[in-house]
Structures are given as structure tokens and as C-alpha cells.
Design an enzyme around this catalytic site. Structure first.
Site, PDB file in Angstrom:
ATOM      1  N   GLU A  96     -15.934 -10.625   4.340  1.00  0.00           N
ATOM      2  CA  GLU A  96     -14.808 -10.444   3.423  1.00  0.00           C
ATOM      3  C   GLU A  96     -14.287 -11.797   2.936  1.00  0.00           C
ATOM      4  O   GLU A  96     -14.061 -11.999   1.738  1.00  0.00           O
ATOM      5  CB  GLU A  96     -13.686  -9.671   4.118  1.00  0.00           C
ATOM      6  CG  GLU A  96     -12.507  -9.380   3.209  1.00  0.00           C
ATOM      7  CD  GLU A  96     -11.362  -8.687   3.961  1.00  0.00           C
ATOM      8  OE1 GLU A  96     -11.025  -7.563   3.596  1.00  0.00           O
ATOM      9  OE2 GLU A  96     -10.815  -9.271   4.909  1.00  0.00           O
ATOM     10  N   GLU A 127       2.322   1.654  -3.445  1.00  0.00           N
ATOM     11  CA  GLU A 127       1.238   2.125  -4.320  1.00  0.00           C
ATOM     12  C   GLU A 127       0.987   3.617  -4.091  1.00  0.00           C
ATOM     13  O   GLU A 127       0.852   4.394  -5.045  1.00  0.00           O
ATOM     14  CB  GLU A 127      -0.036   1.319  -3.993  1.00  0.00           C
ATOM     15  CG  GLU A 127      -1.245   1.642  -4.846  1.00  0.00           C
ATOM     16  CD  GLU A 127      -2.496   0.903  -4.351  1.00  0.00           C
ATOM     17  OE1 GLU A 127      -2.522   0.483  -3.179  1.00  0.00           O
ATOM     18  OE2 GLU A 127      -3.425   0.748  -5.157  1.00  0.00           O
ATOM     19  N   GLU A 145     -13.979 -12.752  -4.841  1.00  0.00           N
ATOM     20  CA  GLU A 145     -12.637 -12.345  -5.263  1.00  0.00           C
ATOM     21  C   GLU A 145     -11.552 -13.101  -4.508  1.00  0.00           C
ATOM     22  O   GLU A 145     -10.423 -13.197  -4.974  1.00  0.00           O
ATOM     23  CB  GLU A 145     -12.420 -10.837  -5.007  1.00  0.00           C
ATOM     24  CG  GLU A 145     -13.302  -9.906  -5.805  1.00  0.00           C
ATOM     25  CD  GLU A 145     -14.582  -9.549  -5.049  1.00  0.00           C
ATOM     26  OE1 GLU A 145     -15.031 -10.352  -4.206  1.00  0.00           O
ATOM     27  OE2 GLU A 145     -15.147  -8.475  -5.318  1.00  0.00           O
ATOM     28  N   SER A 162      -7.127   1.912  -2.242  1.00  0.00           N
ATOM     29  CA  SER A 162      -5.932   1.123  -2.508  1.00  0.00           C
ATOM     30  C   SER A 162      -6.385  -0.227  -3.060  1.00  0.00           C
ATOM     31  O   SER A 162      -7.378  -0.784  -2.605  1.00  0.00           O
ATOM     32  CB  SER A 162      -5.162   0.910  -1.213  1.00  0.00           C
ATOM     33  OG  SER A 162      -4.285  -0.169  -1.358  1.00  0.00           O
ATOM     34  N   CYS A 213      -8.107  -1.830   4.157  1.00  0.00           N
ATOM     35  CA  CYS A 213      -7.974  -2.948   5.102  1.00  0.00           C
ATOM     36  C   CYS A 213      -9.301  -3.332   5.726  1.00  0.00           C
ATOM     37  O   CYS A 213      -9.479  -4.449   6.177  1.00  0.00           O
ATOM     38  CB  CYS A 213      -7.053  -2.574   6.259  1.00  0.00           C
ATOM     39  SG  CYS A 213      -5.496  -1.955   5.726  1.00  0.00           S
ATOM     40  N   GLU A 222       0.835  -1.197   0.000  1.00  0.00           N
ATOM     41  CA  GLU A 222       0.000   0.000   0.000  1.00  0.00           C
ATOM     42  C   GLU A 222       0.876   1.256   0.000  1.00  0.00           C
ATOM     43  O   GLU A 222       0.561   2.248  -0.665  1.00  0.00           O
ATOM     44  CB  GLU A 222      -0.913  -0.012   1.229  1.00  0.00           C
ATOM     45  CG  GLU A 222      -2.038   0.969   1.133  1.00  0.00           C
ATOM     46  CD  GLU A 222      -3.175   0.655   2.105  1.00  0.00           C
ATOM     47  OE1 GLU A 222      -3.347  -0.528   2.484  1.00  0.00           O
ATOM     48  OE2 GLU A 222      -3.872   1.588   2.480  1.00  0.00           O
ATOM     49  N   CYS A 236      -9.940  -1.332  14.796  1.00  0.00           N
ATOM     50  CA  CYS A 236     -10.300  -2.746  14.984  1.00  0.00           C
ATOM     51  C   CYS A 236     -10.385  -3.145  16.453  1.00  0.00           C
ATOM     52  O   CYS A 236     -11.073  -4.108  16.780  1.00  0.00           O
ATOM     53  CB  CYS A 236      -9.293  -3.640  14.285  1.00  0.00           C
ATOM     54  SG  CYS A 236      -8.965  -3.128  12.608  1.00  0.00           S
ATOM     55  N   LYS A 264     -15.171  -9.215   8.688  1.00  0.00           N
ATOM     56  CA  LYS A 264     -14.131 -10.079   8.112  1.00  0.00           C
ATOM     57  C   LYS A 264     -14.723 -11.404   7.650  1.00  0.00           C
ATOM     58  O   LYS A 264     -14.231 -12.035   6.734  1.00  0.00           O
ATOM     59  CB  LYS A 264     -13.027 -10.328   9.137  1.00  0.00           C
ATOM     60  CG  LYS A 264     -12.124  -9.132   9.352  1.00  0.00           C
ATOM     61  CD  LYS A 264     -11.121  -8.941   8.210  1.00  0.00           C
ATOM     62  CE  LYS A 264     -10.352  -7.644   8.362  1.00  0.00           C
ATOM     63  NZ  LYS A 264      -9.602  -7.279   7.164  1.00  0.00           N
TER      64      LYS A 264
END
Lengths: 168, 674
Positions: free
Chosen positions: B361, B282, B366, B319, B299, B279, B502, B358
Site C-alpha cells: 500500500e 461518507e 497514489e 469508501s 482500510c 468514512e 489485523c 501495508k
């Protein structure tokens, strides 16, 4: 609204509680749940299955909902219960102890019957009875089967001889 | 003596700017019970539990009463106790479900207050119908039968997260809490942050437990089960066992997980270091090219879903890096099978996360290869604690152990990913490495702390980088609107959906309030302090990962394994109405939006014209006409979707052109292929 001795005060309380309960917005616990439970108890009493403990619970609920509700609707919703309990407690007791409605208004306590002295056996009431609760032979007194009777009062309305009616 | 005080149960209590009487009374050492009061949410005043008697003013809910000098308060009068007990009895009367089998057992406020206030008898029967339990989604379970209508979840979602998934439906005794149109959470705009569940006092909203799936994998002799532990977990797992030191808790967790039967125990912080490398690189590239700025971090899965739903125009600013969890999953599934001598399908990757999103996710398409997910099961910290308890491992007594290599070694930068500001600081430790010594000058205090929006500037090379660190989705929305209007300009924005980051995720043990988050944040920075390394680029195993597998940050392989893409997501799924079905085999699917906006701009006429045109051209058989609801393209209605492709502005007067240019060629094409 005119109230006389023919108006049952428990039924009056139930009528008002039904109104406020459906008007409750449901935000605060006491009004939302309290009016619902008070209505349930009042219905139980007017339907003949109330107990003395129910009257105590009703009084406790009414005071709590009055004291603790968020807005004016909840604070005043128990007023009909509180004032009928204060001034007509004997009517409540008659419903739960004697299983009677002193005003003769609560359907649950009514029993329809045909006076054999007055009945000429025309059979009109049996013809009109929606549940077939009335039977008999023509020209002899007819009788009502109370287990089938739904207390609609049609027999009383149609009887020309004043024979069918509520048992005193 | 101050002239500003109240009297609580005979005790004089000075006023110090408290917002309400409840706070003053709590200061006096009286813990008034509440369901609907949270200092972080607006005052609701509905549960009536905090009612007290105030001399001369009667009974008042203290949460919604501002303190005034001279008030004489009685917190335990006969009336107040009666009100609390009856309110609780009334709530219990409507409450379905046995405590012993409830996910919230021993953690439920309804349960504990019933015990505390001595409600031992419920005089009312429960006549309510049993409502369906919503288990539709990956992360949360919503059981309306256990809801006490305190509205905490409603206000949390609306005020703190700025979404408003849940709201009240109906009125009076029929009132209930529900997503829009009484849909399941899966079918609405819920981002699964789970903050509703952290605030729910009962078992009405709980984290979906997947502990059994993990046990099953552990008991399968074919499978090698590895686990990654997220940074924020170490600060909270010990709370259940009286251990506050994050490093110690991590060592004990490693030991406990090995006793339970995990084959390898790794640290997500290692993957966080990789994330920093990817990241950060990038970001520096974008900065150099001055494109796609501000760069938003990616994230947080709840934020990603939120952006996909609400800010599709900013998706290219996100990102492209996968989150540390998914980077770990991807690396683990790619390289661990050969190291552990198993097939990919027999490697079972578990992650322990502070987060409910999560779970969602990990289930995203993907992040799987041929249907096999990179991360098989996500457990929350709460579930980890349950699992340790189920196994009977005495956490307080178990001797700490070290983690497994190579994915067990991390820098402090990877550890602080678990708190708001951590990702930004980790990137700064990479970007400013040339100017600062990362061994003893690595702390960037301006991005630390639990405030919702933090701004900072740092010198990167000869450029001043403007950054924002934001947590809580309502704050995110506020910030993005400012970026959109040009009021604020940033180069990089770190986003965490949960306030404080988090450490306050919905998977963390309860209580999960701001006080707990503050403690966890401090514990996490302590964990960073004791690490030998503080910057991601110094992690030798990260360096080795690039040498062995990934070449360099943002390389082709790194892109394949560690980066992802995003898509515009609809907020609501709507049912489709069949209007006219064609009889032919090869058909064109035409869906006209019949929602409010499209209807007012003429979608009914468009639909009618399309059907007439199809009829007169003799194509009625070859077209399925359907009515649909909201393509979320409302500003250019009427919207028509043809074979999955959306077309806006299909006004009645344009319908003929549209039919000739878009629909007819497809029918002709189908003919040719047939």
C-alpha cells in the site's frame, strides 16, 4: 519378462525403481523423496561405487517407504528392492565388496580386452571403435586402452576371430 | 462410563466429536509432529509425520483417520519413530540454506523438529539446482529452495483467502510450488496478505525485511524519523517478550523506539479516528442519498487490491477513504515538517503494522507526492521485534513511556480497528452517537468475534442499517456473490482480508493461529475499555485537526489529503510478442489479444485483416503490431488495444470498420501533429 542367471538382480531393482520413481506423483514425502534416494543408491551400486552402508540405508529406506507412504504406489514401490535384498543379497554384496556383477550385466564392472592368442591384427576393431581406444600394428595383436573404452561392445561384435570381448 | 473412547499409549481418552485421531492424541498430551496439518485447513496427509500404529489396522496417518471407539494407538512404536526420522532426514536432504542466516531461524518447524526427533545426520547429498529466489514484490520473499512441499500455503491461499495464487507444478521428485506460469508474485493476482507466510513451516515464504532502511534513516543526521504504531501491534509485540497487556506493551514500545533513535512516536489509532470521521460521514451521506450502497470499508490494502482485481464493478462502492496508515502519512508529511523544522524530504515516516500488504500500500503511486512517498517504510510487528532485539533494548525491563502529541492521542474506537468488527463498531459509535451515551454504552457485541461473516442491524436515526462484517477473503467472495445475486442486502460491509482482522495479519509474530488471534482480540478490547474516550468524534486532537487544517469531514481539503481512488487491475501481466514493427517515428501501437478466448472468437483473423488493411492503405510503416495476452475482458473478445485504449468485440467481419474508425484517425492525427 524372463529373468535368468544372466540378469543382474540389482539392475532389476534399479529398473523397477526408475519406473516407480518417475510415476510418483510427489505428494507424500516418503514416496517422493524415498524413491528418489533409493534410485540414487541403486545407481551408485550398479555403477560400482556402492558400499555396504549403502545396502543398509537402502534396506531401511525401502521398509520405511513401504510402511509410511500414502498410497499403493509408494507402498509397493520398494517391493523389488526388498525381495531382491532378501533372496539375492549376495549379488548386492558382490557389487559393493568384490566390485563384480555376477550376472555380467552391469557395464561398470565389464572390462573389454583383446585376446592376443586369437587376434590376427586385422585392425577392424580399431577402425570401428568410436573412441579410438584400440591401437596396434597390422598383423600383430591389438590392445584396448581401458581409460578410453566406453564399453560399447562394438569390438566384440565386429571381431570375426572371437578375440575381442569381456574379460572373465 | 462413556462407551466412546480410544486408548493412546495405554491411556484411555474419551472421544468428544474430534474430527481426526490426531486431535484426540493431542488431547491425550502427546504432541505429534506435523508439517501439513492445520486445524483451519483441509486435511492433506502428505508429510507422514503424524503416523501412528493402530492395533489391527497397522500404520496410519492420524490426521486423516477418523477416531473410532476401541482403537488402541501406539504413538511411539519402533516403526513410527523410524518413519518420522527418515521422513525428516529426507526433507533435510533436499533443503537448501544455512539456518543461521535464514529469516526463520529459531522459528522454523523443520529446524525444531530435527532437533526434537534427534536427526543429527543426513546421509543423502543435495543435487538439486538452486532455484531463483522471488524478491520481486514489496511484501514477501519466496525461496523455493527451502520449500518442503507441505502445501500449507497452497491450501491457505485457496481455502481461506479464496485466491489460489500458489499451486503445485510438476510431479514426482520434480514437484514444486509456484504461482501461475512460474511467474513472480508481483506479476500475478497475489494481494500480499501474507497468510501463506504465516502458515509456512520453513523459510520458504517470509516477510520481506526493511529494518536496514530504517536504521539508515535513523543514522542520517539530516532526517527526522517519526513512527506510527498500528492498533493490532500492541497486542502482539509483547508476545516475544512475555508481555500480554496491550497498553503496557505500547508504552514499552514507545520507550524502546525512543532508545533506538526515533524522534517521535505516534499511534495509527489517531488516524483511525480520522478514518472513522471521514468514512462515517461518507456513509451517512450515501445512506441519505441511497446511493453506492453497500459501502465497503477500504482500510485493508489486501482487500482493496483484491477488489481492484476481482470485483471492479464494486470499486465505486468502496469508501474513498485512505487507510489509517496512509491518512497518517499524508497528515504527517503535510504538517509535521513545519512543526519539526525540516523539509518534507527530510521527514522519514515509518509505520509499524501487523500486515505485509501495508508495504505494498505504501508503495502505491497514489500515496506519494512528486515521487516522495507519504509513508517511507513499513515495518511489520515481526520486524519491530527484530529491531528491538538488534538494539539490545531489554523490553521486559524498559519502563513504559507515553506517546507524542498530537498524533498519539486516540479514542477506543481507533484502537479496535485492529480486529474484525472494529471499524464497523467505530462507525456505529459515530452514527449512533445521538441515541447512545458513548461513555458507558458504546459496545456493539454483535459485530465482535472471529467468525468469518457476521451480520448485524443498528438503528441510525429512523433507519435500520444492515451491516456485515467479514474477514478472510474466501468469505468476502462468498458474501459479494450473495450481494450480487440479491440474496443479501447490506448498507455497509466491513472487510478485512485476514481472518479475525489485523490482529492475525501476516506481519504478526508466530504462532499466528486462531488461538493467538483470540487472545489478541481480547487484549485489544481491553485496550479500548481503559481509554478515557470511546468515540472518534470525542478525540480532541481530531477535533483540532479539523479546526486547524481540514475544516470538516469530507471537506475539499479532507478529500485532497485523506481520500483516494481505485483502478481496475489486471490479475496477470503477460509478455508482449512483437509481430510487425513499423519503421516510422510516430507510430500507432496495436495489440491484439492472442489468448485462448480471443483466439477462439477469431483474433488471429482480426490480426491478419488489420495487417492487410494497413498494408493496402500504405500504413504498414506507421503501425506496430503486437500480440498480447489477456486483457481480462474475455467475454467480449477479440480484444484489441490501440495506443493503450481497449476495444472489445473486434470480430474479423468488423475489422474493416474498426480500422477505418479507430486506427486510421490516429495515424492521420499523428500526421497532422507531425
Amino acid at each position: 519378462m524372463i529373468l535368468d542367471e544372466g540378469t543382474c538382480m540389482v539392475e532389476v531393482a534399479r529398473y523397477f525403481m526408475n519406473f516407480t520413481q518417475s510415476e510418483s506423483c510427489g505428494k507424500c514425502v516418503l514416496c517422493r523423496e524415498g524413491t528418489k534416494r533409493m534410485l540414487e543408491i541403486l545407481e551408485k551400486i550398479t555403477q560400482g561405487s556402492g558400499s555396504v552402508e549403502d545396502i543398509d540405508t537402502l534396506a531401511e529406506l525401502a521398509e520405511t517407504v513401504r510402511d509410511g507412504s500414502l498410497c499403493g504406489l509408494g507402498k509397493t514401490a520398494p517391493n523389488p528392492v526388498l525381495s531382491t535384498l532378501r533372496y539375492f543379497r549376495d549379488e548386492y554384496l558382490a557389487h559393493v565388496l568384490d566390485k563384480k556383477c555376477p550376472a555380467g550385466q552391469c557395464q561398470a564392472f565389464k572390462t573389454y580386452y583383446i585376446d592376443p592368442e586369437k587376434c590376427i591384427g586385422c585392425g577392424l576393431c580399431a577402425k570401428k571403435c568410436p573412441t579410438g581406444a584400440i591401437s596396434g600394428e597390422v598383423k600383430k595383436p591389438y590392445v584396448i586402452d581401458v581409460t578410453k573404452c566406453i564399453k560399447c561392445g562394438v569390438c566384440e561384435d565386429v571381431c570375426k576371430f572371437d578375440a575381442a570381448g569381456i574379460q572373465e | 462410563m462413556s462407551k466412546n473412547f480410544v486408548t493412546v499409549d495405554g491411556l484411555r481418552v474419551e472421544l468428544a466429536g474430534e474430527k481426526n485421531l490426531l486431535e484426540v492424541i493431542r488431547k491425550a498430551g502427546i504432541d505429534l509432529p506435523t508439517f501439513c496439518y492445520h486445524s483451519e485447513l483441509s486435511v492433506y496427509g502428505a508429510c507422514r509425520m503424524c503416523i501412528c500404529e493402530i492395533e489391527g489396522r497397522g500404520l496410519l496417518a492420524t490426521c486423516s483417520t477418523p477416531p473410532e471407539h476401541g482403537m488402541v494407538i501406539s504413538t511411539n512404536s519402533e516403526k513410527t519413530l523410524r518413519i518420522r526420522k527418515i521422513a525428516l532426514e529426507l526433507l533435510l536432504a533436499n533443503h537448501h540454506g544455512a539456518c543461521q542466516t535464514c529469516e526463520k531461524n529459531t522459528n522454523c518447524r523443520l529446524q525444531s523438529l530435527a532437533d526434537r526427533l534427534g536427526v543429527t545426520n543426513v546421509r543423502f547429498d543435495n543435487h538439486d539446482d538452486i532455484a531463483a529466489i522471488d524478491t520481486s514484490n514489496t511484501s514477501l520473499v519466496r525461496d523455493p529452495n527451502k520449500c518442503i512441499l507441505c502445501g500449507d500455503c497452497v491450501r491457505m491461499c485457496k481455502e481461506v483467502q479464496g485466491i489460489g495464487v500458489l499451486d503445485f507444478v510438476g510431479r514426482g521428485s520434480k514437484v514444486r510450488v509456484s504461482p501461475a506460469f512460474e511467474k513472480n508474485l508481483k506479476d500475478v493476482e497475489c494481494v500480499y496478505c501474507g497468510q501463506c507466510a504465516t502458515t509456512c513451516p520453513t523459510g520458504a515464504l517470509t516477510v520481506k525485511s526493511e529494518v536496514d532502511k530504517v536504521w539508515k534513516a535513523i543514522h542520517d543526521p539530516q532526517k527526522k524519523v517519526v513512527v506510527q504504531i498500528a492498533p493490532a501491534v500492541r497486542t502482539a509485540v509483547g508476545e516475544a517478550f512475555g508481555i500480554s497487556d496491550g497498553e503496557l506493551a505500547m508504552g514499552k514500545t514507545a520507550a524502546a523506539l525512543r532508545r533506538i533513535g526515533f524522534d517521535r512516536v505516534f499511534d495509527t489509532s489517531f488516524a483511525a479516528d480520522l478514518t472513522t470521521m471521514e468514512e462515517g460521514t461518507e456513509f451517512l451521506k450515501r445512506l441519505q442519498a441511497n446511493e453506492r450502497l453497500p459501502q465497503f470499508t477500504s482500510c485493508c490494502p489486501a482487500w482493496v487490491k483484491y477488489a481492484e482485481q476481482f470485483y471492479p464493478e464494486f470499486l465505486e462502492n468502496l469508501s474513498s477513504c485512505k487507510s489509517p496508515q496512509q491518512m497518517f502519512g499524508s497528515l504527517a508529511k503535510s504538517y509535521l515538517p513545519s512543526e519539526l523544522g525540516v523539509e518534507r524530504n527530510d521527514l522519514f515516516v515509518v509505520s509499524v503494522m501487523p500486515c505485509t500488504a501495508k508495504k505494498f500500500e505504501a508503495s502505491r503511486g497514489e500515496f506519494s507526492l512528486n515521487g516522495s512517498p507519504d509513508v517511507d517504510v513499513v515495518l511489520t510487528t515481526q520486524e519491530l521485534i527484530k529491531m528491538i532485539m538488534q538494539a539490545g533494548v531489554l523490553f521486559a525491563e524498559v519502563r513504559p513511556e507515553s506517546l507524542d502529541m498530537p498524533f498519539g492521542l486516540k479514542s477506543g474506537a481507533g484502537v479496535i480497528f485492529g480486529t474484525s468488527g472494529g471499524v464497523a463498531e467505530a462507525v456505529l459509535r459515530l452514527a449512533c452517537a445521538a441515541d447512545k451515551n458513548m461513555d458507558h454504552d458504546c459496545e456493539f457485541h454483535e459485530v465482535r468475534g472471529l467468525e468469518g461473516i457476521k451480520e448485524a442491524a443498528a438503528k441510525v436515526g429512523d433507519r435500520v442499517v444492515k451491516m456485515a462484517v467479514v474477514s478472510g477473503l474466501a468469505n468476502v467472495s462468498e458474501l459479494i456473490e450473495k450481494v450480487k445475486s440479491g440474496e443479501r442486502e447490506y448498507d455497509i460491509v466491513e472487510v478485512m482480508s485476514c481472518r479475525g482482522g489485523c490482529i492475525g495479519g501476516a506481519g504478526q509474530p508466530l504462532p499466528n493461529d486462531m488461538a493467538a488471534r483470540e487472545r489478541r482480540k481480547d487484549a485489544l478490547y481491553d485496550c479500548d475499555s481503559v481509554q478515557a474516550l470511546h468515540a472518534a468524534q470525542d478525540n480532541p486532537f481530531v477535533q483540532e485537526a479539523y479546526r486547524k487544517w481540514l475544516t470538516e469531514p469530507n471537506s475539499h481539503t479532507a478529500h485532497e489529503l485523506l481520500h483516494t481512488t481505485y483502478k481496475h487491475r489486471r490479475r496477470l501481466t503477460g509478455e508482449v510478442i512483437d509481430i510487425q514493427e513499423g519503421a516510422a517515428k510516430e507510430k500507432v501501437d496495436v495489440r491484439v489479444c492472442v489468448g485462448t478466448c480471443c483466439y477462439t472468437s477469431g483474433s488471429y483473423d482480426t490480426m491478419r485483416k488489420l495487417m492487410e488493411l494497413a498494408d493496402s492503405a500504405g500504413y504498414s510503416d506507421k503501425i506496430d503490431f503486437k500480440g498480447s495476452f489477456c486483457f481480462e475482458n474475455c467475454n467480449v473478445g477479440p480484444n484489441v488495444e490501440v495506443n493503450g485504449e481497449l476495444h472489445g468485440s473486434v470480430l474479423p467481419q468488423n475489422t474493416e470498420d474498426f480500422f477505418r474508425n479507430v486506427v486510421e484517425p490516429l495515424i492521420e492525427g499523428a500526421k497532422v501533429t507531425a
